[in-house]
Design an enzyme around this catalytic site. Structure first.
Site, PDB file in Angstrom:
ATOM      1  N   HIS A   1     150.571  10.027   0.253  1.00  0.00           N
ATOM      2  CA  HIS A   1     149.210   9.787  -0.231  1.00  0.00           C
ATOM      3  C   HIS A   1     148.945  10.574  -1.522  1.00  0.00           C
ATOM      4  CE1 HIS A   1     144.878   8.838   0.454  1.00  0.00           C
ATOM      5  NE2 HIS A   1     144.706   9.969  -0.190  1.00  0.00           N
ATOM      6  N   GLU A   2     149.187  11.876  -1.476  1.00  0.00           N
ATOM      7  CA  GLU A   2     148.897  12.707  -2.654  1.00  0.00           C
ATOM      8  C   GLU A   2     149.820  12.352  -3.817  1.00  0.00           C
ATOM      9  OE1 GLU A   2     146.197  14.220  -2.613  1.00  0.00           O
ATOM     10  OE2 GLU A   2     145.838  14.256  -0.449  1.00  0.00           O
TER      11      GLU A   2
ATOM     12  N   HIS B   1     148.160   9.696  -5.820  1.00  0.00           N
ATOM     13  CA  HIS B   1     147.215  10.301  -6.775  1.00  0.00           C
ATOM     14  C   HIS B   1     147.973  10.899  -7.963  1.00  0.00           C
ATOM     15  CE1 HIS B   1     143.464   9.921  -4.586  1.00  0.00           C
ATOM     16  NE2 HIS B   1     143.897  10.593  -3.531  1.00  0.00           N
TER      17      HIS B   1
ATOM     18  N   GLU C   1     141.649   6.560  -5.494  1.00  0.00           N
ATOM     19  CA  GLU C   1     141.966   6.376  -4.075  1.00  0.00           C
ATOM     20  C   GLU C   1     142.799   5.113  -3.862  1.00  0.00           C
ATOM     21  OE1 GLU C   1     141.251   8.832  -2.165  1.00  0.00           O
ATOM     22  OE2 GLU C   1     141.746   8.030  -0.189  1.00  0.00           O
TER      23      GLU C   1
END
Lengths: 493, 493
Positions: A262-263, A266, A292
């Site tokens: 997830h990160e 980003h 997001e």
């Protein structure tokens, strides 16, 4: 004499450099700083924040913005000017006294909440939250008057420029119609497919190695970033030096693994923002929701896909030790498990939007003064029951007190999570059209075409286009929740 | 209306907060930052540096300094005002163009030196160094005119306020008379006492554990600081959050161990600076030489004492593995070995002053235009021969090109190392008088009385007193190299 636009670019470069120091000192605070450094760090960051506000809201900036509007600018410069204007307006609109009071009251509410939440102390929390809501309404009112929109729209615009409650009502309204029944069908289907959960301990060192391997696979540039540990995972730093974090649980490795994916989503967005405009607002990420969308593209569209999980499995087995629970079908099922629960941050991607819709409806009504803080628990219960079939009566801790967002008045933020999920599905749908072999590519670890597509369609543009233009250019249409529904049905039914 | 002094304290608090961010971002650059972040970080730190210079040299500050001189102030405030004036004068004296040129030329010389040193390229280095010397002479001339002193005294004053070449000539002159013969006697004595060197590998994890244990033993407050790794060990951060570093060599653990003790001396000084004046110049460490006196007190007076090494040995054996070389007498001899060599940073405490005296004599003559850059190699050879009996002909790499200090024009810094060593010996002599049982206390690990003495006599005073007052209050007399000589003779003869 230099042009007004040139003066503005110099001012924003300066602001960006101070922002760099703020980002790194903020990252350090969450990852490295010993507790005793807290007070001095807070004072130092606040001093820099005051300085940045002064520089941005200087009278000369207002004059240059007006003058630059009449200067000859190319498209990118024009977009940059639009973003400068937006930053100036957002900062200059609020009286300093309101900003300061909101910051103090928010810090107090958040600080108390850290004790009140475990104590399930709704009354204590509500007293502080009322003060926060009062100031957020005042802020929203000022912004609404300036923008000529509703109060909540004015707050929403801080995180997702151009988004409105009307559009959310329509989009989320559509979701609400099919989500509960889809969720019920998936849960029913999965109830016939039991999964075995691998039992730890899983060495933190092995989890770190897995995280690093994943980041490499996902094209994270370690020459321009790092992975560290913090209590709450985040992506920080600056585009030239992106700092992502995760947290490790010795009993369970999948959360950290998915957190890293997830990160990294980003981070890859940040690392691939347009370098030729670095330091200028146009070089920044488009919005909270688009940010997001990239993390959820990585985590949900890619990371939890059957193909990606298959690709990953050999390395997982090597690092975590081969065992029956890591047999392929079970490993995939583990990562695609749908189980409605009380806690948003633990939610699977099917029930997640329910958590968001509930919060959106409550915070919109709160900001528009249609309800008061005292009404929140009852509304929370009703909506949890309706959307997820769960009872939260008397359980404030795992109900309306579970999130940090309202404690400091970040109203308008929650919708960006589900907007991001929908954008991610819509973008992946376009990827599938552009790259017909994408599923086998993923299974074989050939991810570069996907990154190239994202680079081409999202990353390289920074804030050059509005969210709507960006999404239309990339996918041929404005936000359409149909792709999210299709994605969930394809994966889970 | 607030007093001029109050205005000044607010301004210096603000400067201190910006200094905090600069310190943490600087620490990050040396310990955490990936290479790709370098350029953006450099620009951000330079921007903050320009801002701090602007704030400090603002006209209002000059006016407040004049006005505050006529206000009613207590002793501490008066001392604070003295330090404020000093900071202002130092910053305001140089034209911005000279500061900028010196910074550019220094950065270029240092950058090239990193290649030129391994290549032994004296001609290439000399060309850059001439530019650095030219600008340092210009700086020194301006400072000398303002202070009414010699050029070199003006630079010396930047690191050790109140110190002069005349005083150094007398002090170092005395050292030169007895040091070479003392060194020869020690080397001769030790040649009859062979030592066995423990052979690695020594796990980095074990070395880290040893470092942490040492820091705890030495009262380092981990709630207000950290230990990390960097290419060159240093003590950074802020008093509320002190960041020390070391580097590990798997083949040899004593360097890292002694490095940690050294940096912990710096750190304990910082951590115990007067908190009630935090953010004000009077709360800062007294000077570079006094700072070095604390690290050398920890490393040389305490850390390499027979009693401390005995105290340490059981833990060393536990972590590094028991072996014949860690038999007590050999372990102590290892840590007290005297062996003149070409490299300053590797020097033992007996030969170290020779490296400093040599550099002092050359840099003083250089700044006073008595010699030129082209004269350095010959002078270096002559002085190395005279002081340490070593030949450096043609070996620039391990001769006059070995240090970073001259590359960016930090002339006047070198003497503070040996001043620090002499202050450390003088302070420890007073500790022995105040604490007659100090040797047995050390052997038993009862170090608190020593820390209390340092707290009482050095740490708590920050910059309240001049170096001379501070040392006289603590030891009853001004700097006296006799104590350093006694220390060396007692330990090594």
């Amino acid at each position: 004499m230099s042009s007004a636009y040139a003066n503005l670019t110099r001012t924003f470069t300066r602001l960006s450099r101070f922002g760099h120091l703020s980002a790194i000192a903020g990252w350090d605070m969450m990852t490295m700083m010993p507790p005793g450094g807290s007070s001095a760090r807070g004072a130092a960051l606040a001093e820099l924040s005051v300085l940045r506000h002064e520089i941005l809201t200087d009278k000369a900036v207002a004059q240059w913005l007006d003058q630059a509007a009449n200067e000859t600018l190319n498209d990118v410069e024009r977009a940059n000017l639009r973003e400068m204007r937006r930053a100036y307006d957002q900062a200059a609109l609020l009286p300093a006294a309101l900003v300061e009071e909101k910051s103090l009251v928010g810090a107090r509410c958040e600080h108390a909440w850290r004790q009140q939440r475990p104590a399930n102390d709704w009354q204590g929390f509500a007293a502080n939250l009322k003060e926060v809501v009062k100031l957020s309404r005042a802020e929203a009112e000022l912004r609404a008057q300036a923008n000529g929109c509703s109060r909540y729209d004015a707050l929403l615009d801080l995180y997702e420029p151009g988004m409105t409650a009307a559009k959310l009502d329509s989009t989320f309204g559509e979701l609400k119609q099919w989500l509960p029944s889809l969720l019920a069908r998936i849960v029913e289907k999965q109830s016939r497919q039991p999964v075995a959960v691998p039992v730890g301990p899983f060495a933190v060192e092995s989890q770190q190695l897995l995280g690093n391997a994943l980041m490499k696979l996902l094209n994270f540039d370690f020459n321009a970033g790092r992975l560290d540990v913090s209590a709450h995972p985040f992506c920080g730093g600056v585009p030239e030096d992106v700092r992502i974090t995760t947290r490790y649980n010795a009993n369970e490795f999948i959360s950290a693994m998915m957190g890293v994916i997830h990160e990294t989503g980003h981070a890859c967005y940040e690392q691939n923002l347009p370098k030729q405009w670095a330091g200028q607002p146009v070089a920044l990420a488009r919005s909270t929701a688009i940010h997001e969308s990239q993390s959820l593209f990585f985590e949900k569209q890619l990371g939890r896909s059957t193909e990606f999980l298959s690709l990953l499995l050999p390395q997982v087995k090597t690092l975590m030790g081969d065992r029956p629970e890591l047999e392929e079908a079970n490993f995939i099922a583990l990562n695609q498990r749908v189980k409605p629960g009380l806690i948003r941050v633990d939610a699977d991607e099917v029930s997640y939007p329910a958590h968001i819709i509930l919060r959106y409806e409550i915070e919109r009504a709160l900001i528009e003064s249609e309800i008061e803080v005292d009404d929140i628990p009852t509304l929370w219960q009703e909506k949890m029951q309706a959307l997820l079939g769960l009872d939260t009566t008397g359980n404030y801790r795992d109900g309306c007190m579970q999130d940090i967002h309202w404690t400091d008045g970040s109203f308008g933020y929650f919708p960006t999570y589900t907007l991001g999920a929908m954008y991610a599905a819509q973008l992946f749908n376009s990827v599938k059209k552009a790259l017909p072999q994408v599923h086998s590519d993923i299974r074989e670890g050939n991810l570069q075409p996907i990154f190239d597509w994202l680079q081409q369609n999202i990353w390289q543009h920074g804030s050059r286009f509005t969210t709507r233009q960006l999404i239309e250019n990339a996918t041929g249409e404005d936000l359409n929740p149909r792709f999210f529904r299709q994605h969930l049905e394809n994966r889970y039914l």
